[in-house]
Design a protein around this motif. Structure first.
Motif: not given
Length: 125
Positions: A54-77
């Protein structure tokens, strides 16, 4: 019934980047949140990153922080996992998963009701 299908995995050199995609098919898709997990050879599956739908808040495991990015395309799910500065120990099968409710722990697999089949990511030296 909702199905999730991951794509975008492959072989990449250490230091390189990949973008994984997770697409859904089936009934209307309206999860509370989406996440990526991974399972390396001989290891248990582990949480990588999550995003509230709904609001796009993200949460990362420590090893992923700063290197990985999770994103979404709501229109295309669609849900993406952009992975930069890949390391040898990022080699794993990566899974996307959908959770119907919040209030728990992003790391708990039993809080997810739909999983993809996984996509292999292999990082070479």
């Amino acid at each position: 019934q909702v199905q999730l299908v991951e794509s975008g995995g492959g072989l990449v050199q250490a230091g390189g980047s990949l973008r994984l995609s997770c697409a859904h098919s089936g009934r209307t898709f309206d999860p509370w949140g989406m996440a990526w997990f991974r399972q390396a050879p001989g290891k248990e599956r582990e949480f990588v990153a999550g995003r509230r739908w709904s609001d796009g808040n993200t949460f990362y495991e420590d090893f992923a922080t700063g290197r990985f990015n999770i994103s979404r395309d709501i229109a295309r799910s669609l849900v993406y996992l952009r992975m930069n500065s890949l390391r040898l120990d990022d080699t794993a099968v990566y899974y996307c998963a959908a959770r119907p409710a919040g209030g728990g722990d992003w790391r708990r697999e039993d809080e997810y009701d739909t999983w993809g089949q996984g996509t292999q990511v292999t990082v070479s030296s």
